[in-house]
Motif scaffolding. Structure first.
Motif, mmCIF file in Angstrom:
data_model
loop_
_atom_site.group_PDB
_atom_site.id
_atom_site.type_symbol
_atom_site.label_atom_id
_atom_site.label_comp_id
_atom_site.label_asym_id
_atom_site.label_seq_id
_atom_site.Cartn_x
_atom_site.Cartn_y
_atom_site.Cartn_z
ATOM 1 N N SER A 33 0.843 -1.192 0.000
ATOM 2 C CA SER A 33 0.000 0.000 0.000
ATOM 3 C C SER A 33 0.874 1.236 0.000
ATOM 4 O O SER A 33 2.108 1.161 0.028
ATOM 5 C CB SER A 33 -0.925 -0.001 1.226
ATOM 6 N N THR A 34 0.232 2.386 -0.019
ATOM 7 C CA THR A 34 0.901 3.673 0.070
ATOM 8 C C THR A 34 0.011 4.603 0.883
ATOM 9 O O THR A 34 -1.149 4.287 1.146
ATOM 10 C CB THR A 34 1.180 4.257 -1.325
ATOM 11 N N VAL A 35 0.551 5.748 1.278
ATOM 12 C CA VAL A 35 -0.189 6.700 2.102
ATOM 13 C C VAL A 35 -0.389 7.990 1.318
ATOM 14 O O VAL A 35 0.581 8.585 0.826
ATOM 15 C CB VAL A 35 0.547 6.995 3.424
ATOM 16 N N ASP A 36 -1.643 8.390 1.162
ATOM 17 C CA ASP A 36 -1.977 9.677 0.566
ATOM 18 C C ASP A 36 -1.983 10.705 1.695
ATOM 19 O O ASP A 36 -2.946 10.798 2.467
ATOM 20 C CB ASP A 36 -3.348 9.603 -0.118
ATOM 21 N N THR A 37 -0.891 11.457 1.810
ATOM 22 C CA THR A 37 -0.750 12.374 2.946
ATOM 23 C C THR A 37 -1.747 13.522 2.882
ATOM 24 O O THR A 37 -2.215 13.993 3.930
ATOM 25 C CB THR A 37 0.680 12.925 2.990
ATOM 26 N N GLU A 38 -2.085 13.984 1.684
ATOM 27 C CA GLU A 38 -3.016 15.099 1.578
ATOM 28 C C GLU A 38 -4.427 14.680 1.992
ATOM 29 O O GLU A 38 -5.123 15.413 2.700
ATOM 30 C CB GLU A 38 -3.013 15.647 0.160
ATOM 31 N N ALA A 39 -4.847 13.507 1.532
ATOM 32 C CA ALA A 39 -6.187 13.021 1.886
ATOM 33 C C ALA A 39 -6.211 12.305 3.225
ATOM 34 O O ALA A 39 -7.293 11.979 3.718
ATOM 35 C CB ALA A 39 -6.706 12.084 0.793
ATOM 36 N N ARG A 40 -5.019 12.032 3.793
ATOM 37 C CA ARG A 40 -4.904 11.278 5.047
ATOM 38 C C ARG A 40 -5.613 9.928 4.914
ATOM 39 O O ARG A 40 -6.459 9.551 5.720
ATOM 40 C CB ARG A 40 -5.475 12.087 6.225
ATOM 41 N N GLU A 41 -5.212 9.208 3.873
ATOM 42 C CA GLU A 41 -5.800 7.893 3.594
ATOM 43 C C GLU A 41 -4.698 6.888 3.279
ATOM 44 O O GLU A 41 -3.671 7.231 2.668
ATOM 45 C CB GLU A 41 -6.765 7.966 2.413
ATOM 46 N N ILE A 42 -4.920 5.653 3.680
ATOM 47 C CA ILE A 42 -4.057 4.538 3.268
ATOM 48 C C ILE A 42 -4.665 3.926 2.014
ATOM 49 O O ILE A 42 -5.844 3.567 1.991
ATOM 50 C CB ILE A 42 -3.959 3.480 4.389
ATOM 51 N N VAL A 43 -3.861 3.816 0.975
ATOM 52 C CA VAL A 43 -4.344 3.299 -0.303
ATOM 53 C C VAL A 43 -3.768 1.893 -0.494
ATOM 54 O O VAL A 43 -2.564 1.729 -0.725
ATOM 55 C CB VAL A 43 -3.919 4.214 -1.473
ATOM 56 N N ARG A 44 -4.613 0.868 -0.385
ATOM 57 C CA ARG A 44 -4.167 -0.503 -0.618
ATOM 58 C C ARG A 44 -4.235 -0.792 -2.110
ATOM 59 O O ARG A 44 -5.276 -0.612 -2.734
ATOM 60 C CB ARG A 44 -5.033 -1.489 0.159
ATOM 61 N N LEU A 45 -3.143 -1.276 -2.637
ATOM 62 C CA LEU A 45 -3.009 -1.440 -4.080
ATOM 63 C C LEU A 45 -3.450 -2.837 -4.503
ATOM 64 O O LEU A 45 -3.180 -3.820 -3.800
ATOM 65 C CB LEU A 45 -1.564 -1.177 -4.494
ATOM 66 N N PRO A 46 -4.108 -2.943 -5.658
ATOM 67 C CA PRO A 46 -4.682 -4.235 -6.053
ATOM 68 C C PRO A 46 -3.666 -5.247 -6.545
ATOM 69 O O PRO A 46 -3.897 -6.454 -6.441
ATOM 70 C CB PRO A 46 -5.661 -3.857 -7.171
ATOM 71 N N GLY A 47 -2.566 -4.803 -7.104
ATOM 72 C CA GLY A 47 -1.572 -5.719 -7.662
ATOM 73 C C GLY A 47 -0.203 -5.460 -7.079
ATOM 74 O O GLY A 47 0.074 -4.405 -6.500
ATOM 75 N N VAL A 48 0.683 -6.444 -7.217
ATOM 76 C CA VAL A 48 2.049 -6.336 -6.704
ATOM 77 C C VAL A 48 2.986 -6.077 -7.873
ATOM 78 O O VAL A 48 3.131 -6.914 -8.766
ATOM 79 C CB VAL A 48 2.476 -7.621 -5.964
ATOM 80 N N HIS A 49 3.583 -4.895 -7.870
ATOM 81 C CA HIS A 49 4.653 -4.564 -8.810
ATOM 82 C C HIS A 49 5.942 -4.564 -7.993
ATOM 83 O O HIS A 49 6.226 -3.616 -7.256
ATOM 84 C CB HIS A 49 4.413 -3.218 -9.481
ATOM 85 N N LEU A 50 6.691 -5.644 -8.127
ATOM 86 C CA LEU A 50 7.809 -5.908 -7.220
ATOM 87 C C LEU A 50 9.091 -5.266 -7.742
ATOM 88 O O LEU A 50 9.586 -5.611 -8.815
ATOM 89 C CB LEU A 50 8.004 -7.414 -7.068
ATOM 90 N N GLY A 51 9.637 -4.330 -6.961
ATOM 91 C CA GLY A 51 10.931 -3.750 -7.289
ATOM 92 C C GLY A 51 12.047 -4.535 -6.637
ATOM 93 O O GLY A 51 11.869 -5.141 -5.579
#
Length: 507
Positions: A354-372
């Motif tokens: 996931s990632t964090v949208d700091t402006e919206a103060r939301e945790i965004v869980r991502l549907p797929g895994v793009h592995l770095g």
């Protein structure tokens, strides 16, 4: 009628505002085809070739190899259009009014543009100027105009004019056709009187660099087209200021030395200490520095780690690679197995994908895994991304890792292959170290670090034995989950390493 069209450094996407010229692929006088790569540039993301949307004769290049140019700065000019009459037997000289053969041009030429539709249509240009994603036509072999057909007399702007090959191409000074000055050689910094007019700077990075070093931009005369102040101009001004300050310091020390001292005795005091080496943070190194600083500033990270017995995993890998027959497939690497374990663990603990949208103060869980995965190259640390890793098996992930690693070593990764990751795997064990606390690859939420796998004493089935042990460390964003979730993820990864059957049971 021929036109001299200016091709500017295009918008490279991904928020990039500048690029450094690595290698010119054409010379002045070369004939280029539409979409032919003309220069290789390095951005903060990757090294890419820039195709020219015009076909014609190169009349000028702007910038030496190693020069950093902002987006929108001229790259080169191309004389486009076929001659209207038979070839002349010799060079045609401009008349007093700036037109060839003393005759005025039939009408003013439109200003050249790399992105204008009218210029592109009239010249037959393709408009394919985005780099890193391919162009519409294969690159043609370059060929050079014969020396007897090319007048190499430089114009006032420094650009070379093509005479017999394109007899109607305007030269510098012709009405309505501004040809920027070609900066093919290093231009010394010159100081101009302070004026109240606008400062000819387009790059915010140049302005910021000047502010940081107290450089007055109004006193500089730019070496770019129409007096544009480039980063190279500010860098030279900084060096001159530092040299002047060092000379002032040496003079002050010499004046403070005792009058009766001999030169041999005074030289140690008068000589300054060796100057510290300054290495500009730009290109890949600059991008890495910015991203790591942002990660440390924005993300409240925490790290947990565990030692795992990887003996069974290494045995399973050896058995996979020893298999023969039509279904055996290519060799599987340890990194590919660990990557597959990570995708299985993220399916059980999606909080870490996931990632964090700091402006919206939301945790965004991502549907797929793009592995770095972190890859160390001669140009610095890069993180290629395996797209849709959650849909791949270990063999497919391994093949993609091998392909991207080779592109990283040769500097041919495109910006799209270096962005969009959702989770990163960092195998620092290849450097011979056991553990680390990785910095999260912003804006991701976690990174798994893997140390070296080496024989160590280990209690196995109640007895002391020599086993293949590895240390696993997980750095995670404490905003997306608590320690229990992070510990559960890491424990599942360790269980799969110690008992690969756990992974097989969940597939």
């Amino acid at each position: 009628m021929a036109q001299v069209l200016e091709f500017k450094l295009p918008d490279l996407g991904e928020g990039l505002t500048e690029a450094e010229i690595v290698r010119w692929l054409v010379e002045v006088g070369d004939v280029v085809a539409i979409d032919q790569p003309v220069v290789e540039v390095e951005t903060a993301k990757a090294m890419v070739e820039v195709p020219c949307p015009y076909g014609g004769v190169v009349t000028a290049r702007f910038g030496e190899e190693g020069t950093e140019l902002p987006v929108g700065a001229p790259l080169l000019t191309v004389a486009v259009g076929a001659p209207e009459g038979p070839e002349t037997s010799g060079p045609v000289t401009p008349g007093p009014s700036g037109a060839r053969n003393g005759s005025a041009p039939s009408g003013p030429s439109s200003p050249s543009s790399s992105s204008g539709s009218s210029a592109t249509e009239s010249s037959g240009g393709s408009g394919n100027v985005l780099v890193g994603y391919g162009t519409g036509a294969p690159a043609a072999r370059r060929r050079r105009i014969r020396p007897d057909r090319l007048d190499r007399t430089p114009t006032r702007s420094g650009a070379l004019t093509v005479e017999a090959a394109v007899p109607e191409a305007p030269v510098s000074g012709a009405p309505g056709v501004p040809v920027p000055a070609a900066s093919s050689t290093a231009v010394p910094v010159s100081v101009a009187p302070v004026s109240d007019g606008p400062v000819p700077v387009v790059s915010p990075l140049v302005r910021r660099l000047a502010r940081q070093h107290d450089i007055e931009l109004r006193r500089l005369t730019g070496s770019g087209p129409d007096g544009l102040i480039l980063r190279a101009d500010v860098d030279r001004a900084i060096r001159q200021a530092e040299e002047a300050e060092a000379a002032k310091t040496r003079t002050a020390r010499a004046a403070a030395a005792p009058t009766g001292a001999s030169p041999a005795a005074a030289s140690p005091a008068a000589s300054a200490a060796p100057a510290a080496e300054r290495i500009p943070l730009r290109g890949v190194r600059g991008a890495v520095a910015d991203k790591l600083s942002r990660s440390r500033t924005e993300i409240p990270d925490a790290t947990c780690w565990v030692d795992a017995d990887a003996t069974e995993l290494m045995a399973v890998r050896a058995a996979m690679n020893a298999a023969t027959g039509p279904s055996a497939g290519p060799k599987v690497s340890v990194l590919a197995l660990l990557a597959r374990i990570c995708t299985a663990a993220l399916a059980r603990f999606p909080e870490l994908n996931s990632t964090v949208d700091t402006e919206a103060r939301e945790i965004v869980r991502l549907p797929g895994v793009h592995l770095g995965f972190a890859a160390q190259t001669e140009r610095g640390l890069v993180v290629p991304v395996v797209r849709d890793a959650h849909t791949r098996n270990a063999e497919s992930i391994g093949a993609e890792i091998a392909r991207l690693t080779e592109l990283a070593r040769t500097g041919k990764l495109s910006p799209a292959q270096l962005t969009g990751g959702t989770f990163t795997l960092n195998n620092y064990g290849v450097f011979g170290v056991d553990g680390s606390t990785p910095i999260i690859n912003h804006p991701e939420a976690a990174m798994l670090g893997v140390g070296r796998i080496m024989p160590k004493p280990w209690v196995h089935q109640g007895e002391l034995a020599v086993r293949q042990v590895v240390q696993l460390s997980l750095t995670f964003d404490h905003r997306v989950c608590d320690g229990g979730t992070a510990g559960g993820f890491l424990r599942y990864v360790a269980d799969c390493v110690e008992q690969p059957a756990v992974l097989l049971r969940t597939l």
